[in-house]
Design a protein around this motif. Structure first.
Motif, PDB file in Angstrom:
ATOM      1  N   LEU A 120       0.831  -1.208   0.000  1.00 30.75           N
ATOM      2  CA  LEU A 120       0.000   0.000   0.000  1.00 30.75           C
ATOM      3  C   LEU A 120       0.861   1.252   0.000  1.00 30.75           C
ATOM      4  CD1 LEU A 120      -2.963  -0.644   2.419  1.00 30.75           C
ATOM      5  CD2 LEU A 120      -3.026  -0.167  -0.011  1.00 30.75           C
TER       6      LEU A 120
ATOM      7  N   LEU B 265       2.409   1.870  -3.311  1.00 26.36           N
ATOM      8  CA  LEU B 265       1.459   2.340  -4.323  1.00 26.36           C
ATOM      9  C   LEU B 265       0.990   3.760  -4.025  1.00 26.36           C
ATOM     10  CD1 LEU B 265      -0.788  -0.808  -4.772  1.00 26.36           C
ATOM     11  CD2 LEU B 265       0.766   0.146  -6.446  1.00 26.36           C
ATOM     12  N   ASN B 266       0.724   4.037  -2.744  1.00 30.15           N
ATOM     13  CA  ASN B 266       0.074   5.294  -2.395  1.00 30.15           C
ATOM     14  C   ASN B 266       1.021   6.483  -2.417  1.00 30.15           C
ATOM     15  OD1 ASN B 266      -2.482   4.415  -2.121  1.00 30.15           O
ATOM     16  ND2 ASN B 266      -2.393   4.103   0.071  1.00 30.15           N
TER      17      ASN B 266
ATOM     18  N   THR C 249       1.593   8.010  -5.768  1.00 29.82           N
ATOM     19  CA  THR C 249       0.332   8.558  -6.282  1.00 29.82           C
ATOM     20  C   THR C 249       0.018   9.895  -5.635  1.00 29.82           C
ATOM     21  OG1 THR C 249      -0.401   6.281  -6.390  1.00 29.82           O
ATOM     22  CG2 THR C 249      -2.063   7.969  -6.744  1.00 29.82           C
TER      23      THR C 249
ATOM     24  N   HIS D  65       2.357  12.566  -6.885  1.00 34.04           N
ATOM     25  CA  HIS D  65       1.944  12.936  -8.238  1.00 34.04           C
ATOM     26  C   HIS D  65       0.714  13.850  -8.201  1.00 34.04           C
ATOM     27  CE1 HIS D  65       0.285  12.414 -12.270  1.00 34.04           C
ATOM     28  NE2 HIS D  65      -0.836  12.067 -11.669  1.00 34.04           N
ATOM     29  N   ALA D  66      -0.284  13.456  -7.394  1.00 30.01           N
ATOM     30  CA  ALA D  66      -1.520  14.249  -7.350  1.00 30.01           C
ATOM     31  C   ALA D  66      -1.250  15.647  -6.821  1.00 30.01           C
ATOM     32  CB  ALA D  66      -2.560  13.540  -6.484  1.00 30.01           C
TER      33      ALA D  66
ATOM     34  N   ARG E 191       0.682  17.655  -9.449  1.00 25.90           N
ATOM     35  CA  ARG E 191      -0.189  17.954 -10.581  1.00 25.90           C
ATOM     36  C   ARG E 191      -1.182  19.060 -10.235  1.00 25.90           C
ATOM     37  NH1 ARG E 191      -3.167  15.141 -15.121  1.00 25.90           N
ATOM     38  NH2 ARG E 191      -5.287  15.728 -14.597  1.00 25.90           N
TER      39      ARG E 191
ATOM     40  N   ARG F 125      -1.451  22.591 -12.061  1.00 29.76           N
ATOM     41  CA  ARG F 125      -2.690  23.012 -12.731  1.00 29.76           C
ATOM     42  C   ARG F 125      -3.201  24.344 -12.209  1.00 29.76           C
ATOM     43  NH1 ARG F 125      -4.719  19.078 -16.031  1.00 29.76           N
ATOM     44  NH2 ARG F 125      -6.291  20.615 -16.580  1.00 29.76           N
TER      45      ARG F 125
END
Lengths: 106, 253
Positions: free
Chosen positions: A77, A80-81, A84, A87-88, A91, A95
């Motif tokens: 976990l 994977l987390n 992520t 990245h989020a 990003r 943005r």
């Protein structure tokens, strides 16, 4: 028997120190790096490799027990987390128009 | 000047706190009030009296069941209060429950109108959320149902479910996730915890004479566990529905 526990302890120590070094470097990075993007990069290292290694060390230390599989699931976990989330965050910052830091010229 | 004032204020506030901490019984002191009042009985007889291996659940649902029922009602009331603040135009009221739905002249006329194009979702985040959703759901159900044995229970599992719902809403969009919380069922889901508590309480009152009374006979321990599990499921679903509705409402604004 004693030999196997010795090997296991040694592996635990090595992996834990590896994770600890990542935490140290990541923390220095959070404190010292110039802007949001590079700090996120440093923080993600802590959360992913640092925490992952420490959990892996616990799993090795624990041996083949039922709880070891739970620790390994946690490792998966975390691996994977962490990226992520990093990245989020990056990003979302990009943005919304956050400019990365540039070395000043001259 | 301001900093000096703040520092002085902090020092003034911290002194009585530190004195109070110093006056507390030392850790592990056998004569401290924590150990001399009810907890000894809870620890010794909790499992057979309250019917839950996890003492926390035994205290929450049995010894202090009324307290927890009140807590659940407080959460439900908080949802109502949040809606009183959040709902600023009546066209959005239909998802909030019977009280505001009654004020809504034409339900379902407006929802799709304000589709200001949302930013594209990161494929990485989308994939991860979809990958982890089954595991998260399984874990939430485990935490809810296993609350009387291991740490966990309805509140924790409901928080996991609610968080998962929010992540899914962000990734898949409101329309798809809406099927999980249909407008018609939403008010019942939001009140699930209160309903479960009242139902079990009334069953207890009918069978034992006390509101929220559980059968104490050892042969009926399965019934007792079932009653607790029903309450846990109610708390879990209700909590998740409340989180989800508040999030959807805030997103809609």
């Amino acid at each position: 028997m004693i030999l196997t526990t010795d090997i296991r302890d040694a592996a635990t120590i090595v992996i834990a120190i590896f994770g600890g070094v990542f935490f140290l470097v990541g923390t220095i990075g959070i404190l010292r790096l110039p802007d949001f993007y590079s700090r996120t990069h440093a923080a993600t290292k802590c959360d992913t490799i640092g925490a992952g290694s420490l959990l892996l060390a616990l799993a090795v230390f624990n041996g083949l027990e039922a709880s070891t599989w739970k620790i390994l699931a946690l490792v998966a976990l975390v691996l994977l987390n962490g990226p992520t989330i990093g990245h989020a965050l990056a990003r979302a910052a990009h943005r919304t128009g956050l400019d990365p830091w540039h070395a000043e010229e001259g | 000047m301001k900093k000096a004032l703040v520092a002085a204020l902090l020092i003034i506030i911290s002194i009585p706190m530190l004195i109070a901490v110093a006056a507390m019984p030392p850790h592990g002191d056998a004569d401290s009030p924590v150990h001399t009042h009810v907890s000894a009985r809870y620890i010794e007889h909790g499992e057979e009296e309250a019917g839950a291996e996890n003492l926390v659940t035994g205290v929450l649902l049995n010894y202090r069941g009324l307290d927890t029922a009140g807590e659940v009602i407080v959460i439900f009331t908080a949802l109502m209060a949040a809606f009183a603040v959040l709902i600023t135009h009546p066209g959005r009221g239909e998802e909030s429950g019977p009280t505001t739905a009654a004020l809504d002249p034409e339900p379902g006329t407006e929802p799709e109108s304000d589709s200001k194009a949302p930013p594209p979702i990161s494929p990485v985040v989308s994939f991860m959320v979809r990958l982890l959703t089954p595991f998260t759901t399984l874990f939430a159900i485990y935490v809810i149902l296993n609350g009387h044995v291991t740490p966990g229970g309805g509140f924790q599992g409901g928080a996991i479910l609610g968080g998962m719902f929010i992540a899914l809403t962000i990734v898949l969009g409101e329309d798809k996730v809406r099927t999980l919380l249909p407008r018609r069922a939403a008010p019942w889901m939001q009140g699930a915890a209160v309903f479960a508590f009242v139902a079990i309480g009334v069953i207890g009152a009918a069978t034992t004479g006390y509101f929220l009374g559980y059968p104490t006979d050892a042969s009926l321990h399965l019934v007792r566990e079932l009653m607790m599990v029903v309450i846990e499921i109610g708390i879990g679903l209700g909590g998740a529905a409340i989180f989800a509705t508040i999030f959807l409402q805030m997103e809609a604004e």
